[in-house]
Scaffold this active site. Sequence first.
Site: not given
Length: 413
Positions: A274-276, A312, A343, A372
């Site tokens: 797992p990361g998130r 994201r 911009c 992320y």
Amino acid sequence: MELEISNVKVSELKEKYGTPLYVYDEVKLINQMSLYKDNFKSDKFQTEVLFASKSFCIKEMLRLVNNNGLSLDVVSMGEFLTALSVDFPLDKIYFHGNNKSFEELSLAVNKGINNIVIDNFMELEALENICIKANKSQKILIRINCGVDAHTHKFIITSHIDSKFGLIYNSEEYKKCLNLIKNSKFIILEGFHSHIGSQIFDYEAFFAAFDKFIPLLKDFNYPLVLNIGGGFGVHYTDEDHPQAVDYTTKSLVNYIEKKLEIEKLSLKKVCIEPGRSIVGEAGYTLYTIGYTKKTPNRLYYFIDGGMTDNIRPALYQAKYDCDIANKMDLAKTNIVSIAGKCCESGDVIIENTLLPEAVSGDLLVTYTTGAYGYSMSSNYNKALTPGVVFVNNGISRLVSKRQTYEELLEREI
Ligand code: PLP
């Protein structure tokens, strides 16, 4: 009323470190890691929890990961060097990626990394040559495209055959890999890996992925290592309903144990990465509101960051919640879109959310930005990478400095 993160006032953070600023609640980080470590356990096979460093790769995070007993997944020279710089134990690092360079593979082999996750036959050949030259053996997993594609509430079992990642079981390329391994003195096939997607809420997707490995496991007469990847979902907005980590991990272990019993199979080890779900909800981004503007159909609050620190929403239409962090108790009377200063008309990080009236200088906080965000940040429009602060029970500490304009320009000739 003002928001506090782990008992530190946001105004104090702004004063000390400026904005935009990534803020991590260290207590939450440690709790998440403990939940994974304490619950992903079995009497039938070994277990290992790897932190997917791509989600948030800075030295202090990797130190925390090591101190809390987790292993590590890296996917590039940069992530590997970050791990080496904090003396992350090599026997707990797995190197992923579909196009690892000669330099990346050589360094990994020569340093003595635990495991390299092989994506394709050419990579395996390259690794074999490196091992021959170095006269060193190397443990590997092979990444399998198991045909399960999972995102949020949906997962499909398809012939998702054209993914850039992994090999299809029993394909020609898969067989070539096994043949090379059979004839190699240096390559040790420990097992297989799959990663089926991101922000997954329906954990039956992992069960379905595991089932896809059954025929493959039967081909081997020794207990393998199986890494079933990451992708466990988190709460970004009230549309998201993740299951508790202890429930998910226990269900996963139960399912695998039962299935192995039915199939009369055994495994040496099962890994997840797992990361998130380790860093996501522990992270906040703090911005200062500059101007506000009314268009015929919209009210904008402009912030001093945007798609450069959180790509994201522009990349995946990802949704976030926010508050005016110094006006937590005021009525939310306005329907607002939060736009950054790039911009680029897609630089809107939240659309049509309810917020109180704002004035220039107010602080905006976005929630669940720990994964992320920093790791996908960019210097578009020559924006500076924000600083990163860890807070823990009333104490804040800078763990990554805000980039300076000198640093931004120093590589240019
Ligand atoms: N493992 C692999 C191979 C991945 O590609 C990813 C994410 O892309 C992860 C683990 C971590 O996924 P998540 O952060 O959603 O848990």
